[in-house]
Design a protein around this motif. Sequence first.
Motif, PDB file in Angstrom:
ATOM      1  N   LEU A 161       0.432  -0.925   0.002  1.00 50.86           N
ATOM      2  CA  LEU A 161      -0.025  -0.141  -0.194  1.00 50.86           C
ATOM      3  C   LEU A 161       0.771   1.360   0.316  1.00 50.86           C
ATOM      4  CD1 LEU A 161      -2.959  -1.016   2.133  1.00 50.86           C
ATOM      5  CD2 LEU A 161      -3.310  -0.640  -0.090  1.00 50.86           C
ATOM      6  N   PHE A 162       1.586   1.120   0.673  1.00 50.34           N
ATOM      7  CA  PHE A 162       2.373   2.484   0.665  1.00 50.34           C
ATOM      8  C   PHE A 162       3.727   2.790  -0.945  1.00 50.34           C
ATOM      9  CE2 PHE A 162       6.755   4.152   0.837  1.00 50.34           C
ATOM     10  CZ  PHE A 162       6.409   5.274   1.770  1.00 50.34           C
ATOM     11  N   LEU A 163       3.441   1.480  -1.669  1.00 50.26           N
ATOM     12  CA  LEU A 163       4.385   2.121  -2.781  1.00 50.26           C
ATOM     13  C   LEU A 163       2.815   2.209  -3.474  1.00 50.26           C
ATOM     14  CD1 LEU A 163       6.249  -1.572  -3.488  1.00 50.26           C
ATOM     15  CD2 LEU A 163       7.374   0.625  -2.790  1.00 50.26           C
ATOM     16  N   LEU A 164       2.008   1.885  -3.501  1.00 45.44           N
ATOM     17  CA  LEU A 164       0.841   2.983  -4.140  1.00 45.44           C
ATOM     18  C   LEU A 164       0.764   3.723  -4.129  1.00 45.44           C
ATOM     19  CD1 LEU A 164      -1.433   2.098  -6.648  1.00 45.44           C
ATOM     20  CD2 LEU A 164      -2.679   0.741  -4.483  1.00 45.44           C
ATOM     21  N   ALA A 165       0.526   4.143  -2.765  1.00 45.37           N
ATOM     22  CA  ALA A 165       1.001   5.019  -2.568  1.00 45.37           C
ATOM     23  C   ALA A 165       1.606   6.618  -3.032  1.00 45.37           C
ATOM     24  CB  ALA A 165       0.306   5.789  -1.052  1.00 45.37           C
ATOM     25  N   GLU A 166       2.316   6.232  -2.905  1.00 39.79           N
ATOM     26  CA  GLU A 166       3.731   6.653  -3.205  1.00 39.79           C
ATOM     27  C   GLU A 166       3.896   6.536  -4.766  1.00 39.79           C
ATOM     28  OE1 GLU A 166       8.677   6.975  -1.565  1.00 39.79           O
ATOM     29  OE2 GLU A 166       7.632   4.621  -2.940  1.00 39.79           O
ATOM     30  N   LYS A 167       3.415   6.144  -5.714  1.00 36.43           N
ATOM     31  CA  LYS A 167       3.142   6.468  -6.776  1.00 36.43           C
ATOM     32  C   LYS A 167       2.241   6.947  -7.609  1.00 36.43           C
ATOM     33  CE  LYS A 167       6.294   2.444  -8.193  1.00 36.43           C
ATOM     34  NZ  LYS A 167       6.688   1.506  -8.721  1.00 36.43           N
ATOM     35  N   LEU A 168       0.876   7.014  -6.812  1.00 36.57           N
ATOM     36  CA  LEU A 168      -0.307   7.489  -6.795  1.00 36.57           C
ATOM     37  C   LEU A 168      -0.066   8.513  -6.570  1.00 36.57           C
ATOM     38  CD1 LEU A 168      -3.254   5.199  -6.089  1.00 36.57           C
ATOM     39  CD2 LEU A 168      -2.775   6.374  -7.937  1.00 36.57           C
ATOM     40  N   LEU A 169       0.234   9.391  -5.770  1.00 39.95           N
ATOM     41  CA  LEU A 169       0.886  11.019  -4.969  1.00 39.95           C
ATOM     42  C   LEU A 169       1.776  11.680  -5.766  1.00 39.95           C
ATOM     43  CD1 LEU A 169       0.864   9.916  -1.067  1.00 39.95           C
ATOM     44  CD2 LEU A 169      -1.223  11.398  -2.522  1.00 39.95           C
ATOM     45  N   ALA A 170       2.939  11.390  -6.460  1.00 42.94           N
ATOM     46  CA  ALA A 170       3.438  11.603  -7.550  1.00 42.94           C
ATOM     47  C   ALA A 170       2.620  11.819  -8.655  1.00 42.94           C
ATOM     48  CB  ALA A 170       4.415  10.647  -8.177  1.00 42.94           C
ATOM     49  N   ASP A 188       2.107  -2.210  13.510  1.00 44.97           N
ATOM     50  CA  ASP A 188       2.906  -1.190  14.327  1.00 44.97           C
ATOM     51  C   ASP A 188       2.889  -0.121  14.206  1.00 44.97           C
ATOM     52  OD1 ASP A 188       5.538  -1.322  12.982  1.00 44.97           O
ATOM     53  OD2 ASP A 188       5.417  -3.074  14.400  1.00 44.97           O
ATOM     54  N   ALA A 189       3.815   0.681  15.713  1.00 41.65           N
ATOM     55  CA  ALA A 189       3.840   2.340  14.751  1.00 41.65           C
ATOM     56  C   ALA A 189       4.928   2.566  14.070  1.00 41.65           C
ATOM     57  CB  ALA A 189       4.201   2.995  16.524  1.00 41.65           C
ATOM     58  N   ASP A 190       6.435   1.462  14.151  1.00 40.82           N
ATOM     59  CA  ASP A 190       7.093   1.477  13.404  1.00 40.82           C
ATOM     60  C   ASP A 190       6.460   1.025  11.738  1.00 40.82           C
ATOM     61  OD1 ASP A 190       8.961   1.739  14.887  1.00 40.82           O
ATOM     62  OD2 ASP A 190       9.248  -0.410  14.846  1.00 40.82           O
ATOM     63  N   GLN A 193       4.481   4.993  10.807  1.00 40.54           N
ATOM     64  CA  GLN A 193       5.868   5.844  10.483  1.00 40.54           C
ATOM     65  C   GLN A 193       6.270   5.993   9.305  1.00 40.54           C
ATOM     66  OE1 GLN A 193       8.965   5.594  13.304  1.00 40.54           O
ATOM     67  NE2 GLN A 193       8.618   7.976  13.558  1.00 40.54           N
ATOM     68  N   LEU A 194       5.911   4.819   8.269  1.00 41.50           N
ATOM     69  CA  LEU A 194       6.859   4.852   7.160  1.00 41.50           C
ATOM     70  C   LEU A 194       5.631   5.370   6.227  1.00 41.50           C
ATOM     71  CD1 LEU A 194       8.612   3.814   4.417  1.00 41.50           C
ATOM     72  CD2 LEU A 194       6.624   1.342   4.285  1.00 41.50           C
ATOM     73  N   PRO A 199       3.895  12.924   1.046  1.00 38.56           N
ATOM     74  CA  PRO A 199       3.651  14.332   1.303  1.00 38.56           C
ATOM     75  C   PRO A 199       2.466  14.879   1.900  1.00 38.56           C
ATOM     76  CG  PRO A 199       3.720  13.812  -1.095  1.00 38.56           C
ATOM     77  CD  PRO A 199       4.223  11.817   0.017  1.00 38.56           C
ATOM     78  N   VAL A 200       1.256  13.925   1.881  1.00 33.43           N
ATOM     79  CA  VAL A 200      -0.041  14.239   2.823  1.00 33.43           C
ATOM     80  C   VAL A 200       0.360  13.924   3.947  1.00 33.43           C
ATOM     81  CG1 VAL A 200      -0.856  14.673   0.442  1.00 33.43           C
ATOM     82  CG2 VAL A 200      -1.576  12.690   1.570  1.00 33.43           C
ATOM     83  N   CYS A 201      -1.329  14.255   4.917  1.00 34.97           N
ATOM     84  CA  CYS A 201      -1.361  13.502   6.111  1.00 34.97           C
ATOM     85  C   CYS A 201      -2.671  12.099   5.288  1.00 34.97           C
ATOM     86  CB  CYS A 201      -2.888  14.234   5.992  1.00 34.97           C
ATOM     87  SG  CYS A 201      -3.280  14.004   8.294  1.00 34.97           S
ATOM     88  N   THR A 202      -1.580  11.596   6.167  1.00 40.40           N
ATOM     89  CA  THR A 202      -2.504  10.062   6.546  1.00 40.40           C
ATOM     90  C   THR A 202      -2.876   9.768   7.589  1.00 40.40           C
ATOM     91  OG1 THR A 202      -0.251   8.950   5.048  1.00 40.40           O
ATOM     92  CG2 THR A 202      -1.632   7.596   5.635  1.00 40.40           C
ATOM     93  N   ARG A 203      -4.789   8.936   7.255  1.00 43.20           N
ATOM     94  CA  ARG A 203      -5.040   8.532   8.119  1.00 43.20           C
ATOM     95  C   ARG A 203      -5.290   6.854   7.682  1.00 43.20           C
ATOM     96  NH1 ARG A 203     -10.943   9.132   9.223  1.00 43.20           N
ATOM     97  NH2 ARG A 203     -11.103  10.991   7.192  1.00 43.20           N
ATOM     98  N   PHE A 204      -5.952   6.087   9.409  1.00 49.64           N
ATOM     99  CA  PHE A 204      -6.578   5.193   8.915  1.00 49.64           C
ATOM    100  C   PHE A 204      -7.304   3.988   9.600  1.00 49.64           C
ATOM    101  CE2 PHE A 204      -1.514   4.675   9.180  1.00 49.64           C
ATOM    102  CZ  PHE A 204      -1.054   3.895   8.087  1.00 49.64           C
ATOM    103  N   VAL A 205      -8.212   3.299   9.124  1.00 52.01           N
ATOM    104  CA  VAL A 205      -9.556   3.111   8.782  1.00 52.01           C
ATOM    105  C   VAL A 205      -9.670   1.965   8.847  1.00 52.01           C
ATOM    106  CG1 VAL A 205     -11.624   3.197   8.284  1.00 52.01           C
ATOM    107  CG2 VAL A 205     -10.666   5.462   8.455  1.00 52.01           C
ATOM    108  N   ASN A 206      -9.961   1.649  10.100  1.00 55.22           N
ATOM    109  CA  ASN A 206     -10.366  -0.179  10.244  1.00 55.22           C
ATOM    110  C   ASN A 206     -11.576  -0.548  11.720  1.00 55.22           C
ATOM    111  OD1 ASN A 206      -9.003  -0.531  12.519  1.00 55.22           O
ATOM    112  ND2 ASN A 206      -6.941   0.647  11.094  1.00 55.22           N
ATOM    113  N   LEU A 207     -11.608  -2.203  11.203  1.00 53.39           N
ATOM    114  CA  LEU A 207     -12.147  -2.751  12.517  1.00 53.39           C
ATOM    115  C   LEU A 207     -11.449  -3.606  13.450  1.00 53.39           C
ATOM    116  CD1 LEU A 207     -15.427  -3.754  10.360  1.00 53.39           C
ATOM    117  CD2 LEU A 207     -14.665  -1.188  11.294  1.00 53.39           C
TER     118      LEU A 207
END
Length: 359
Positions: A161-170, A188-190, A193-194, A199-207
């Motif tokens: 997901l990080f790789l996808l986010a990085e490419k899409l945000l570019a 986990d927190a680490d 942290q990635l 470059p934008v604010c990230t929020r996590f939504v889960n159950l």
Amino acid sequence: MEVNISAGTLTLQIYKGEDRLHELLGFASRENQKRGYLFVSKVLGKHIPVKPSTMRCLYQELSKLCGSGQDTFVVGMAETATGLGAGVADSLSLLKNQGSVIYQHTTRHELDSDIWLTIDESHSHAVDHILYQPLDELHDNILSAKRLILVDDEISTGRTLFLLAEKLLAELKNVEELIIVSIVSWLDADKKQLFETLPVCTRFVNLIEGEFTYTPDDAFSPTLPDNIDKGICKDPSRDDLGRRGIKLPYQDALVTPEQHKSGKWTVVGTGEHLFLPFLIAEQMEASGADVLFQSTTRSPILPGDAIQHKVTFSDTGKDVVNFIYNLPADRKVHLICEDEGAYDSNGFARYLKQGKNNV
């Protein structure tokens, strides 16, 4: 808590949603040496059949947690989360004060279209993901989106997901917020942290949220089947079912055959083709039918634990196998493929016609 599966032992620490763990999640073992364990969603309509109304409640719950807002681009992850992503996007589009919603999913199918970007999912038996250039009529809406939502059913490391986010945000210069949506997150927190490096604010939504460790059983040594479907599908594939984008809410009428109102049914989608079959199952249930929904899959899973029954089949002219798990034996099957011709070439249809189920 500890969960023993054929592949070894999962030790779970649940920080959020512990009371819903058994409602939402089961466990199984992959037929895959890269990663032995599998978290099996009970509400996804993939490996376990589920009522369409239960799935819609899940979509609505996750979309409300995202909240209504500005124009939004939602991307689901193939294969398992293509239906989840579309359902969340569809329910999101119906929220009050929500701007336009465009949905697209990554795919492992080859299209006669230009590739937008590619990523890999290193732990999967099939590593490649493709995101194609969106349909022309959706291009401007996607480029102007203020919010990007990425949807997966379960997040273990967050790498894909990080790789996808990085490419899409570019590419999407107007995005102001990123939301990562899942049923369960093990970040986990680490690992979270990635995402702060984006470059934008990230929020996590889960159950469900927590951490886990996995201790493999030394005696467990699975190998992938020789003819597993692990590459890009080269067969002609449609591009109008989410692979190049779809504007939601879905407006086209879906016709439910009258005979589906009697008897007990399982509606089965195929592979990545989940959203339209789900809508048909939802319409059947709304009309009074006793119906469950699930789909076939390319993923090899060992029987046991959450996987009580396994059907293996191959397509005509293709030396690869696909699967369906936990198919109810006491229901008629309404199989919904991408194309009419796919019905005749689909090995699962042949399995059904052999008298295993009415179809």
